[in-house]
Enzyme design. Structure first.
Site, PDB file in Angstrom:
ATOM      1  N   ASP A  17      60.671  41.346  79.082  1.00 60.16           N
ATOM      2  CA  ASP A  17      60.099  40.114  79.649  1.00 60.16           C
ATOM      3  C   ASP A  17      60.612  39.822  81.051  1.00 60.16           C
ATOM      4  O   ASP A  17      59.981  39.115  81.823  1.00 60.16           O
ATOM      5  CB  ASP A  17      60.505  38.924  78.764  1.00 60.16           C
ATOM      6  CG  ASP A  17      59.451  38.595  77.758  1.00 60.16           C
ATOM      7  OD1 ASP A  17      58.575  39.441  77.528  1.00 60.16           O
ATOM      8  OD2 ASP A  17      59.508  37.485  77.183  1.00 60.16           O
TER       9      ASP A  17
ATOM     10  N   HIS B 166      51.750  30.208  83.022  1.00 61.25           N
ATOM     11  CA  HIS B 166      51.663  30.526  81.583  1.00 61.25           C
ATOM     12  C   HIS B 166      52.091  29.287  80.796  1.00 61.25           C
ATOM     13  O   HIS B 166      53.246  28.875  80.845  1.00 61.25           O
ATOM     14  CB  HIS B 166      52.581  31.718  81.266  1.00 61.25           C
ATOM     15  CG  HIS B 166      52.608  32.061  79.810  1.00 61.25           C
ATOM     16  ND1 HIS B 166      52.016  33.196  79.292  1.00 61.25           N
ATOM     17  CD2 HIS B 166      53.138  31.407  78.746  1.00 61.25           C
ATOM     18  CE1 HIS B 166      52.184  33.220  77.978  1.00 61.25           C
ATOM     19  NE2 HIS B 166      52.872  32.141  77.627  1.00 61.25           N
TER      20      HIS B 166
ATOM     21  N   GLY C 217      52.259  28.114  77.134  1.00 57.05           N
ATOM     22  CA  GLY C 217      52.211  28.224  75.674  1.00 57.05           C
ATOM     23  C   GLY C 217      53.209  27.233  75.115  1.00 57.05           C
ATOM     24  O   GLY C 217      53.388  26.153  75.702  1.00 57.05           O
TER      25      GLY C 217
ATOM     26  N   GLY D 170      56.423  27.940  75.065  1.00 55.64           N
ATOM     27  CA  GLY D 170      57.256  28.049  76.261  1.00 55.64           C
ATOM     28  C   GLY D 170      56.304  28.038  77.449  1.00 55.64           C
ATOM     29  O   GLY D 170      55.120  28.345  77.295  1.00 55.64           O
TER      30      GLY D 170
ATOM     31  N   ASP E  95      52.473  19.782  69.908  1.00 52.08           N
ATOM     32  CA  ASP E  95      51.183  20.474  69.913  1.00 52.08           C
ATOM     33  C   ASP E  95      50.270  19.774  70.930  1.00 52.08           C
ATOM     34  O   ASP E  95      49.925  18.606  70.750  1.00 52.08           O
ATOM     35  CB  ASP E  95      50.568  20.430  68.501  1.00 52.08           C
ATOM     36  CG  ASP E  95      49.321  21.297  68.416  1.00 52.08           C
ATOM     37  OD1 ASP E  95      48.515  21.288  69.363  1.00 52.08           O
ATOM     38  OD2 ASP E  95      49.148  21.966  67.381  1.00 52.08           O
TER      39      ASP E  95
ATOM     40  N   ARG F  85      47.207  19.999  71.579  1.00 50.59           N
ATOM     41  CA  ARG F  85      45.911  19.493  71.072  1.00 50.59           C
ATOM     42  C   ARG F  85      46.060  18.062  70.584  1.00 50.59           C
ATOM     43  O   ARG F  85      45.223  17.205  70.866  1.00 50.59           O
ATOM     44  CB  ARG F  85      45.394  20.376  69.930  1.00 50.59           C
ATOM     45  CG  ARG F  85      44.787  21.664  70.401  1.00 50.59           C
ATOM     46  CD  ARG F  85      44.615  22.623  69.292  1.00 50.59           C
ATOM     47  NE  ARG F  85      45.920  23.072  68.806  1.00 50.59           N
ATOM     48  CZ  ARG F  85      46.157  24.241  68.227  1.00 50.59           C
ATOM     49  NH1 ARG F  85      45.168  25.056  68.005  1.00 50.59           N
ATOM     50  NH2 ARG F  85      47.359  24.579  67.848  1.00 50.59           N
TER      51      ARG F  85
ATOM     52  N   GLU G 233      44.735  28.457  78.737  1.00 51.27           N
ATOM     53  CA  GLU G 233      43.441  29.101  78.454  1.00 51.27           C
ATOM     54  C   GLU G 233      42.423  28.112  77.898  1.00 51.27           C
ATOM     55  O   GLU G 233      41.228  28.275  78.084  1.00 51.27           O
ATOM     56  CB  GLU G 233      43.631  30.209  77.394  1.00 51.27           C
ATOM     57  CG  GLU G 233      44.379  31.405  77.907  1.00 51.27           C
ATOM     58  CD  GLU G 233      44.966  32.269  76.787  1.00 51.27           C
ATOM     59  OE1 GLU G 233      44.444  32.230  75.653  1.00 51.27           O
ATOM     60  OE2 GLU G 233      45.962  32.969  77.046  1.00 51.27           O
ATOM     61  N   ASN G 234      42.937  27.106  77.181  1.00 50.99           N
ATOM     62  CA  ASN G 234      42.031  26.263  76.386  1.00 50.99           C
ATOM     63  C   ASN G 234      41.872  24.812  76.825  1.00 50.99           C
ATOM     64  O   ASN G 234      40.894  24.172  76.461  1.00 50.99           O
ATOM     65  CB  ASN G 234      42.504  26.255  74.929  1.00 50.99           C
ATOM     66  CG  ASN G 234      42.384  27.624  74.297  1.00 50.99           C
ATOM     67  OD1 ASN G 234      41.301  28.186  74.257  1.00 50.99           O
ATOM     68  ND2 ASN G 234      43.493  28.166  73.837  1.00 50.99           N
TER      69      ASN G 234
ATOM     70  N   GLU H 234      49.666  39.882  75.717  1.00 53.38           N
ATOM     71  CA  GLU H 234      50.935  40.576  75.926  1.00 53.38           C
ATOM     72  C   GLU H 234      51.022  41.851  75.085  1.00 53.38           C
ATOM     73  O   GLU H 234      51.566  42.860  75.531  1.00 53.38           O
ATOM     74  CB  GLU H 234      52.097  39.633  75.588  1.00 53.38           C
ATOM     75  CG  GLU H 234      52.268  38.557  76.659  1.00 53.38           C
ATOM     76  CD  GLU H 234      53.098  37.388  76.208  1.00 53.38           C
ATOM     77  OE1 GLU H 234      52.616  36.615  75.341  1.00 53.38           O
ATOM     78  OE2 GLU H 234      54.222  37.224  76.688  1.00 53.38           O
TER      79      GLU H 234
HETATM   80  P1  ADP Z   1      53.221  30.744  72.114  1.00 46.51           P
HETATM   81  O1  ADP Z   1      54.052  30.422  73.316  1.00 46.51           O
HETATM   82  O2  ADP Z   1      53.914  30.423  70.834  1.00 46.51           O
HETATM   83  O3  ADP Z   1      52.581  32.123  72.161  1.00 46.51           O
HETATM   84  P2  ADP Z   1      50.528  29.783  72.579  1.00 46.51           P
HETATM   85  O4  ADP Z   1      50.330  30.533  73.856  1.00 46.51           O
HETATM   86  O5  ADP Z   1      49.728  30.184  71.400  1.00 46.51           O
HETATM   87  O6  ADP Z   1      52.060  29.684  72.183  1.00 46.51           O
HETATM   88  O7  ADP Z   1      50.234  28.243  72.892  1.00 46.51           O
HETATM   89  C1  ADP Z   1      50.495  27.246  71.963  1.00 46.51           C
HETATM   90  C2  ADP Z   1      50.073  25.912  72.554  1.00 46.51           C
HETATM   91  O8  ADP Z   1      48.696  25.985  72.925  1.00 46.51           O
HETATM   92  C3  ADP Z   1      50.213  24.742  71.589  1.00 46.51           C
HETATM   93  O9  ADP Z   1      50.836  23.655  72.248  1.00 46.51           O
HETATM   94  C4  ADP Z   1      48.772  24.399  71.262  1.00 46.51           C
HETATM   95  O10 ADP Z   1      48.627  23.046  71.006  1.00 46.51           O
HETATM   96  C5  ADP Z   1      48.106  24.763  72.574  1.00 46.51           C
HETATM   97  N1  ADP Z   1      46.644  24.870  72.448  1.00 46.51           N
HETATM   98  C6  ADP Z   1      45.914  25.784  71.782  1.00 46.51           C
HETATM   99  N2  ADP Z   1      44.595  25.471  71.868  1.00 46.51           N
HETATM  100  C7  ADP Z   1      44.502  24.342  72.622  1.00 46.51           C
HETATM  101  C8  ADP Z   1      43.432  23.509  73.078  1.00 46.51           C
HETATM  102  N3  ADP Z   1      42.173  23.774  72.774  1.00 46.51           N
HETATM  103  N4  ADP Z   1      43.749  22.425  73.826  1.00 46.51           N
HETATM  104  C9  ADP Z   1      45.024  22.127  74.118  1.00 46.51           C
HETATM  105  N5  ADP Z   1      46.063  22.869  73.733  1.00 46.51           N
HETATM  106  C10 ADP Z   1      45.811  23.960  72.996  1.00 46.51           C
END
Ligand code: ADP
Length: 390
Positions: free
Chosen positions: A133, A193, A195, A197, A267, A269, A318-319, A369
């Site tokens: 990483d 990035h 997530g 983290g 979270d 969302r 992404e989302n 990844e």
């Molecule tokens: P990790 O670092 O564990 O790989 P991810 O990249 O999967 O985590 O990201 C997790 C985060 O993405 C969580 O906070 C989740 O709520 C958020 N997430 C996933 N889909 C959405 C969405 N549609 N809108 C907002 N947040 C989202």
């Protein structure tokens, strides 16, 4: 030729707990993803990995007949210190060096080593490759990676910024270059990035020149439960006036802070949904989160002199159109301007979300990844690169 997609993918969770879960994803003849979920106790990593091997070679759920068919095994290793600047074939010397980096990543390198040792015993006919990483950030110059601490702490103890999520930052940067029809070496980029983290990187002519995480993944952006940048004197206050132990402080900063610390929820969302209902703390958490990102966009634009492209990735990047918008709001004088409709439509696949007048391209790109690790592994094996310890 690079590997384009996974034949199978999955995860084993809750190893050593009272109930474990293996989620195994495979594809039907039409390419639709199917799932097999096994809920059973996974007493240890060895049993978990053996269960996964059974699935790999299973006539119905698998993709190979014999584990010997695997050309190579790629491993994600969180901390490669200053020694590893690129992926490397694993041998005893490499394992010894990863062990030496345990003090820099006590939560991550030990389980990474467990995975390597077990996989090497189970897939004993295949070569194994470590993908770090930290490696992508090894091009960061000393003025950006050194802390203003006594220089001897760097010389003797290697205390410096390392940065993480390197595999993801490099993957999305390469995808951005492909999408824009350019060579990565011709682009200045800011990759974000987001997530659980979260980290950002500044890439000058495709090479990383700064990143937000530091000696550990605690520095930088606000994260799910990590605080990111704070005044280090807060630690003295917590110890001296609130009588907290080092262990308690470590837990507070890593597990009870960030979004969770501000609004009780990590979270995104849920936070976005609560913000829309007018929940004060959820609104505040999203504001603090995005304000920090915006500050880093400003800082990295200054570092780069000019920025061609900003990339959002990770589950949130992404989302979440809401978070992307908040991060970029008010930056049009810097040439950063979001197209609301494109931003609202972009979800889970590569999309340009900047407006016509934005001089900086803004992209949302799903990270992958695992695919990057597979391709880095293939590259090491094909070039027959021996272990590369610097
Ligand atoms: P990790 O670092 O564990 O790989 P991810 O990249 O999967 O985590 O990201 C997790 C985060 O993405 C969580 O906070 C989740 O709520 C958020 N997430 C996933 N889909 C959405 C969405 N549609 N809108 C907002 N947040 C989202």
């Amino acid at each position: 030729m690079s590997i384009k997609k996974a034949l199978l993918f999955g995860i084993a969770e809750k190893i050593g707990e009272s109930s474990g879960i293996i989620t195994h994803n495979f594809f039907d003849k039409k390419g639709n993803i199917l799932k097999k979920v096994i809920k059973d106790i996974i007493p240890d990593h060895h049993k978990g990995l053996n269960k996964i091997v059974e699935l790999l070679v299973d006539g119905k759920y698998g993709a190979i007949h014999d584990k010997k068919e695997l050309d190579a095994v790629g491993h994600r290793v969180v901390h490669g210190g200053e020694i590893f600047k690129s992926p490397t074939l694993i041998d005893e010397r490499v394992i010894a060096e990863i062990k030496k980096n345990i003090p820099l990543a006590p939560l991550h390198n030990p389980p990474n080593l467990t995975g390597i040792e077990l996989a090497r015993s189970i897939f004993s006919d295949s070569p194994h490759v470590a993908v770090f990483d930290t490696a992508f950030h090894q091009s960061i110059p000393p003025k950006a990676f050194l802390y203003a601490l006594p220089y001897s702490l760097y010389e003797k103890h290697k205390i410096r910024k390392y940065g993480f999520h390197g595999t993801s930052h490099l993957f999305v940067a390469q995808e951005a270059a492909k999408y824009l029809g350019c060579l990565l070496k011709d682009l200045n980029l800011i990759t974000i990035h987001l997530g659980n983290g979260a980290s950002m990187a500044a890439l000058e002519k495709g090479k990383c020149v700064d990143t937000s995480m530091g000696l550990t993944p605690l520095e930088g952006l606000v994260m799910g439960s990590r605080c990111g940048d704070i005044d280090p004197a807060i630690l003295f206050y917590l110890a001296n006036y609130l009588d907290m132990s080092m262990e308690e402080i470590e837990k507070l900063l890593n597990k009870k802070s960030g979004l969770k610390g501000i609004c009780g929820e990590n979270d995104m969302r849920e936070i976005v949904a609560k913000s829309r209902q007018g929940d004060y703390k959820a609104i505040l958490a999203a504001d603090i989160y995005c304000y920090r990102i915006k500050k880093y966009i400003g800082a990295y634009t200054a570092v780069l002199g000019s920025c061609d492209c900003i990339v959002f990735t990770g589950g949130i990047g992404e989302n979440s159109s809401y978070i992307r918008l908040l991060c970029c709001q008010g930056l049009s004088k810097f040439g950063v301007d979001i197209d609301h409709e494109k931003n609202n439509r972009a979800k889970g696949k590569t999309a340009q979300i900047s407006s016509e007048k934005s001089t900086v391209k803004i992209l949302a790109i799903p990270t992958n990844e695992e695919l990057k690790i597979a391709n880095e592994t293939k590259c090491v094996i094909e070039k027959n690169i021996k272990s590369t310890i610097f």
